[in-house]
Design an enzyme around this catalytic site. Sequence first.
Site, mmCIF file in Angstrom:
data_model
loop_
_atom_site.group_PDB
_atom_site.id
_atom_site.type_symbol
_atom_site.label_atom_id
_atom_site.label_comp_id
_atom_site.label_asym_id
_atom_site.label_seq_id
_atom_site.Cartn_x
_atom_site.Cartn_y
_atom_site.Cartn_z
ATOM 1 C CG ASP A 43 51.437 30.982 37.464
ATOM 2 O OD1 ASP A 43 50.988 30.450 36.433
ATOM 3 O OD2 ASP A 43 51.200 30.546 38.612
ATOM 4 C CD GLN A 72 50.521 37.623 47.124
ATOM 5 O OE1 GLN A 72 50.299 36.629 47.795
ATOM 6 N NE2 GLN A 72 49.899 37.832 45.979
ATOM 7 C CG ASP A 103 46.575 28.342 39.490
ATOM 8 O OD1 ASP A 103 47.146 27.752 40.423
ATOM 9 O OD2 ASP A 103 47.182 28.831 38.522
HETATM 10 N N1 SAM Z 1 50.356 27.100 41.281
HETATM 11 C C1 SAM Z 1 50.532 27.781 42.480
HETATM 12 C C2 SAM Z 1 50.557 26.922 43.708
HETATM 13 O O1 SAM Z 1 49.788 25.952 43.818
HETATM 14 O O2 SAM Z 1 51.374 27.234 44.572
HETATM 15 C C3 SAM Z 1 49.640 28.916 42.670
HETATM 16 C C4 SAM Z 1 49.524 29.755 41.456
HETATM 17 S S1 SAM Z 1 49.059 31.376 41.508
HETATM 18 C C5 SAM Z 1 50.558 32.226 41.652
HETATM 19 C C6 SAM Z 1 48.205 31.690 43.003
HETATM 20 C C7 SAM Z 1 47.627 33.087 42.983
HETATM 21 O O3 SAM Z 1 46.444 33.148 43.755
HETATM 22 C C8 SAM Z 1 48.541 34.171 43.545
HETATM 23 O O4 SAM Z 1 49.018 34.971 42.511
HETATM 24 C C9 SAM Z 1 47.660 34.951 44.529
HETATM 25 O O5 SAM Z 1 47.844 36.352 44.459
HETATM 26 C C10 SAM Z 1 46.274 34.516 44.075
HETATM 27 N N2 SAM Z 1 45.242 34.655 45.106
HETATM 28 C C11 SAM Z 1 45.359 34.381 46.420
HETATM 29 N N3 SAM Z 1 44.194 34.650 47.058
HETATM 30 C C12 SAM Z 1 43.332 35.090 46.110
HETATM 31 C C13 SAM Z 1 41.970 35.520 46.147
HETATM 32 N N4 SAM Z 1 41.280 35.541 47.310
HETATM 33 N N5 SAM Z 1 41.380 35.894 44.987
HETATM 34 C C14 SAM Z 1 42.065 35.864 43.810
HETATM 35 N N6 SAM Z 1 43.360 35.476 43.726
HETATM 36 C C15 SAM Z 1 43.977 35.094 44.856
#
Ligand code: SAM
Length: 285
Positions: A99, A44, A168
Site C-alpha cells: 500500500d 491474490q 510489513d
Molecule cells: N498493514 C497490512 C496488515 O497488517 O494487514 C499489511 C500491509 S501490505 C498490504 C502487505 C503486503 O505484503 C501485501 O501487499 C502482500 O502482497 C505482501 N506480501 C505477502 N507475502 C509477501 C512476500 N512473501 N514477499 C513480499 N511481499 C509479500
Amino acid sequence: MGRGKFEYLSEKNGEWWLTEDEHGDLKLSYRIKDIIFDQMSDFQHVMIVDSYNFGKMLVLDGIVQTTSKDGHIYNEMITHVPLSIHPDPKRVLIIGGGDCGAAREAAKYEHVEQIDMVEIDELVVKACKKYLPEVSGNLSDPRVNFVYEDGVEFVRNKEKEYDVIIVDSSDPIGPAEVLFEKSFYQSLHHALKDDGLMVCQSQSPIFHDNIMKQTYQRIHDVFGKASMYTAVVPTYPGGLWSFTIGTKQYMNPAPEKVQGKETSYVNAEIIQSCFTLPEFVKNSL
Ligand code: SAM
C-alpha cells in the site's frame, strides 16, 4: 455491484457488505458503497472498496489490509518507531507494504538515502498508487526503489546491507506465511549491518496470541535482543495490535526524531509510551 462470486461480498436488502472471515470463528462486516478496483493477480484477489465507516479500503483475498481512515496509525507505528531507535538510518528495506504507506513514512527522513521496497505483488502497488492515495501518497520519491519479488528470496543472500528492515506483511496465510518463519528472521539478521534492527507486525495479542508469542520468541532467539510495542488499529481484529523489534544493538527510541515529520498519529509521547505493555501481553512473552 453484482459481485456474488466471492463469499466475502454479499447483498442484503439492497445493502452491500464485505465480510472478513477470521478463520471461521469471527466475522467482521463492513457496509460498502462501491467496489473501486477488483482484479485477480498471480497471488491474490486485489480489491479497493469504498466503505461507509472507514473510507477506501485495500482488501486482499477478502481481508482488510489498510484503510484511508485508520491506515496512518499502523503505517506510522511500523515505520517511525524503528527509525527513531536507529540513530542514523541510511538504507532501509521494506518487505511487503504494497500500500506504500510505510515507504511514504520512511521517505520523511531526509537522511535516509535508499528505501528498497520488496513487494511480491505489483498489482497491489499499482492499485494503491492510483486508487488509494490517502495511504500511498501516490509515492514518487526517487529514493524508493520498487522490487517485485518474494521478500524471502530477496534477502536470502544479502549481507550487512541495511540499517533498518521493516516487515510489513499481511497475515501468516498465503504468500506471507514464509515471512513468519525463523529462517527468514535469520536471513534478516544477515542482511542487517552490525548495528541494524528490524521490525515486523506480530498480529493481535487478543486473537493471535500464539503467533505473537512465537514471533517474539523466534526474533529473540535470532537477535538475542527483542522488544514489543502495541497500537490500536480499529480495522484489525481485536483492535489492539503488536509489533516486534529485533535488534543487534540499539534498543531505546529517540522520541524527538519524529518531531516535524507531519504525522497524524505518532508523536514523541506515543513513541515513548508504546513499549509499555499490558500485563497479559507481558505475561505471555
Ligand atoms: N498493514 C497490512 C496488515 O497488517 O494487514 C499489511 C500491509 S501490505 C498490504 C502487505 C503486503 O505484503 C501485501 O501487499 C502482500 O502482497 C505482501 N506480501 C505477502 N507475502 C509477501 C512476500 N512473501 N514477499 C513480499 N511481499 C509479500
